[in-house]
Design an enzyme around this catalytic site. Structure first.
Site, short mmCIF file in Angstrom:
data_model
loop_
_atom_site.label_atom_id
_atom_site.label_comp_id
_atom_site.label_asym_id
_atom_site.label_seq_id
_atom_site.Cartn_x
_atom_site.Cartn_y
_atom_site.Cartn_z
CD GLN A 20 -5.26 -3.91 6.99
OE1 GLN A 20 -4.50 -3.83 7.98
NE2 GLN A 20 -4.76 -3.94 5.83
CG ASP A 58 -1.71 5.83 4.09
OD1 ASP A 58 -1.95 4.63 3.75
OD2 ASP A 58 -0.56 5.59 4.80
CD GLU A 59 -3.71 2.96 7.26
OE1 GLU A 59 -4.82 2.22 6.96
OE2 GLU A 59 -2.73 2.45 7.74
CE LYS A 97 -1.52 0.81 4.14
NZ LYS A 97 -1.31 2.06 4.69
CB THR A 98 3.49 2.32 2.28
OG1 THR A 98 2.80 2.17 3.42
CG2 THR A 98 4.05 3.91 2.40
NE ARG A 139 -1.25 -6.39 10.87
CZ ARG A 139 -1.18 -5.71 9.83
NH1 ARG A 139 -0.25 -4.87 9.74
NH2 ARG A 139 -2.24 -6.08 8.91
#
Length: 723
Positions: free
Chosen positions: A251, A220-221, A35-36, A603
């Site tokens: 998420q 982002d997010e 994503k980043t 995670r």
DNA sequence: TACTATTTAATTTTT
DNA sequence: TTAAATAGTA
């Protein structure tokens, strides 16, 4: 132009997103799907290939950490420092706009940011000055109400009281709170966003300036945006801006603080023709872990739909351990950690995750006994420490005498004979004359006070004036140094016996070094002190232990979002704890818990342990609980159940309960308690039983009281009357 | 004003 | 259980 470095090591979906034409784009990015990376490469693509000026790019994140990381990665990818690139948190960027246009925003030039602790104190003081019973009107709830309204973009005058007197009272608190903030030049976190939104909404010229400037908006997010943040983005984008938003509906774990996943749908309506790109290839975890995560999240009804996959190996099965109690659970985790470390792995590559902070205690005890270094995330951050906030309050008072929040904090710290009575007088004077405490203090000292108190107040005011004078023109570092000494704070804490006082003094000195290493941004055109104070409020600094030491990471699943570890433990997988009791009844709440579980599972890179305890001590009493329903949602083929090696010796007096799996947990017979039963409580009044758990002396019930809200009560103490 | 006893309630957290 | 907030006492 050689575009190779920007797109060469991207997969098809990532490349599609990065090189998308300048149109609204929504990237649904699963956990660990890069994503980043997409965001960073998109920025680089726009600047390097499309020839977009860095100035017309705006990149927004939720945390300072994410913002810093993004900036660093863009710079290293482009191999040059990107000046004039607006990249930061929603709050940081809103703050920047407000500083530039303070006049248009209706703020004093030296407005100060207050954090939630300051906000709560301010509300408590407000209630005191209004002589309102704070058990009837709980400050925390008022704070919650105000922030929720602001998050929705609502001012007091916009809120409908719905004919409800309680609600009307809340609105009136909001109104009074706003007046105090306005008078003192104080801006809370939600206010930053709300003001920044109003600033653009109500200033056509400014709006069109920023709309023209920021052609590209990277977010982002995105699933975590609240209403006001979305409205701000929507406004900035206008008709011609190009929003490029990245998020993962699975998420979304912050609905309780205003985040709305619905913005993902809303986005597609607001920007017709939005290009949607899904990133489903995962580069983090084994296939087993991904399949487990996919299977769990598939139980949620409201999803966009997405399935993570990997080219990698299946890896090990997920290990499930049924512990006898929370001690046994901790022992198990620590045993496995020992093995992990003995095999030459880094401690920092392992993480122990849990639902609520209280769970860390047993684990910490075990780790200390085992001599394994660990770090607990969360807790007080540097700028949130009491002594640091005291020092900052003096600095703020120097910058702005009308800052009541700071005034009250330090007026009698260290003790200088200005007691509760005197402060009370000032408060009522300030309230009656709609002025700040500082002005009130001045007025009162020369009239209403007896000699002793008057002297004390005058001495305090002289001290502040003197500090302001002596500190003027000094370097930031020296300003802070002078203030912590002249204020008497250092001496005050030195007198504190024991280690506590020592640490406090050390922290104060640490504040001086923080000021020394603080680099004001020349572009901000602010006084360095103001900038430092804003920085302190906006970026509370590191929490707890030294991050660099190689140690086991302990944190809640919420804090784990965005992180990854080769070895992960998820502890306390029990119904009632995770999913949490308070979310279990509400389908939306349960789905959010499940998303949290999804976050937790994803995670793990290689090895995942899931543990639950049959008996757990919570709030000082033992509870029996069922394994979390989420465990059952993991397909059997991915699970390996771990049995205790030897029969764990059990204390005699705590025999295993005979009722096990599947047994119902309603203390039906006792007292005629049943769901829906109407009951009366001495203090809380009448209510209805919503839920119950446990047996005998441990039995607890959840009651929805007509006036006091819903509460969990221990049956044997609550003395409920049925009727 | 500082220390001690009592009461109360108990997810998740960034800015 | 325990931490924090409040009330009461020296």
């Amino acid at each position: 132009m050689d575009v190779t470095p920007i797109i060469s090591d991207l997969n098809d979906a990532q490349r599609q997103a990065v090189t998308a034409p300048s149109e609204p784009t929504l990237v649904i990015a699963g956990a660990g799907s890069g994503k980043t990376r997409v965001l960073v490469h998109r920025a680089a693509w726009l600047i390097d290939v499309e020839g977009v000026s860095p100035q017309s790019l705006l990149a927004v994140t939720f945390t300072n950490k994410a913002a810093a990381e993004m900036r660093g990665r863009i710079e290293s990818l482009l191999n040059l420092p990107v000046n004039h690139l607006w990249i930061g948190t929603f709050h940081g960027l809103a703050h920047r706009m407000l500083r530039r246009h303070w006049r248009e925003a209706g703020l004093p030039q030296s407005f100060q940011i207050i954090d939630s602790d300051d906000q709560l104190r301010l509300l408590k003081r407000l209630l005191k000055s209004l002589e309102i019973d704070d058990s009837r009107w709980v400050p925390k709830e008022i704070q919650w109400f105000i922030n929720a309204q602001k998050d929705e973009g609502l001012r007091p005058q916009h809120i409908d009281d719905e004919g409800d007197p309680d609600r009307r009272q809340m609105i009136s608190f909001y109104q009074s709170y706003e007046e105090i903030c306005q008078r003192g030049g104080l801006v809370d976190f939600a206010e930053l966003l709300l003001r920044a939104h109003e600033l653009l909404r109500d200033n056509a010229e400014l709006l069109s300036h920023y709309q023209r400037r920021f052609r590209h908006l990277l977010v982002d997010e995105f699933q975590d945006t609240n209403a006001i943040q979305y409205a701000w983005l929507r406004l900035l984008a206008g008709d011609s801006g190009v929003p490029f938003v990245v998020g993962d509906d699975d998420q979304s774990i912050y609905r309780w603080r205003g985040a709305r996943v619905e913005h993902i749908h809303r986005f597609q309506q607001d920007f017709p023709g939005t290009r949607v790109v899904k990133l489903e290839q995962n580069y983090r975890s084994t296939a087993t872990i991904l399949n487990a995560a996919n299977a769990v999240i598939a139980n949620n009804a409201s999803r966009l739909g997405k399935n993570l996959w990997t080219e990698g190996a299946d890896g090990e099965p997920i290990k499930v351990y049924s512990a006898y109690n929370e001690r046994d659970e901790a022992d198990f985790v620590i045993g496995r950690l020992r093995d992990w470390i003995a095999q030459g792995n880094a401690r920092a590559d392992s993480a122990v995750l849990y639902r609520s902070n209280a769970q860390s205690r047993v684990l910490e005890e075990g780790l200390i006994n085992a001599g394994i270094p660990y770090r607990v995330y969360g807790g007080l951050r540097f700028f949130e420490r009491a002594e640091i906030k005291d020092a900052l309050a003096y600095l703020r008072l120097i910058a702005n005498r009308d800052d009541d929040s700071s005034f009250e904090r330090v007026v009698n710290k260290p003790t200088r004979g200005i007691g509760a009575r005197t402060v009370e007088l000032m408060r009522s004077y300030a309230r009656a004359n709609a002025c700040s405490m500082w002005r009130a203090a001045g007025a009162i000292a020369s009239n209403d006070l007896n000699g002793r108190a008057a002297n004390a107040v005058t001495a305090f005011m002289t001290l502040i004036e003197r500090m302001a004078r002596e500190v003027r023109g000094l370097d930031l570092e020296d300003q802070v140094d002078h203030v912590i000494h002249m204020s008497g704070l250092v001496d005050f804490f030195k007198k504190d016996k024991g280690e506590k006082g020592e640490t406090r003094v050390e922290n104060l000195l640490e504040l001086v070094s923080a000021a020394k290493s603080f680099e004001p941004d020349p572009a901000e055109e602010m006084a360095p002190l103001d900038e430092f104070l804003s920085h302190a409020a906006l970026e509370a600094g590191e929490g707890q232990a030294d991050a660099w030491e190689d140690c086991v990471q302990l944190m809640t699943m919420h804090s784990a979002k965005g992180l990854e570890f080769p070895l992960v433990f998820i502890c306390g997988m029990e119904d009632g704890l995770f999913p949490h009791q308070r979310s279990i009844a509400d389908p939306n709440g349960l789905e959010e818990e499940r998303r949290l579980c999804y976050v937790g599972i994803t995670r793990a890179k290689q090895t995942l342990y899931v543990t639950h305890a049959e008996q757990r001590r919570l709030h000082g009493m033992d509870n029996f609980s069922q394994p979390s329903r989420f465990i059952a949602e993991i397909p059997d083929e991915h699970v390996e159940e771990i049995r205790p090696r030897v029969q764990v010796s059990r204390p005699m007096h705590t025999a295993r309960p005979s009722r096990k799996r599947g047994s119902s947990i309603s203390p039906g017979g006792e007292l005629g308690i049943r769901l829906g039963q109407r009951v009366r409580h001495k203090k809380f009044g009448d209510g209805v039983i919503l839920n119950c758990e446990g047996q005998g002396a441990h039995a607890r019930v959840e009651v929805n009281f007509e006036s006091a809200g819903t509460k969990w009560l221990v049956l044997s103490y609550a003395n409920l009357e049925t009727f």
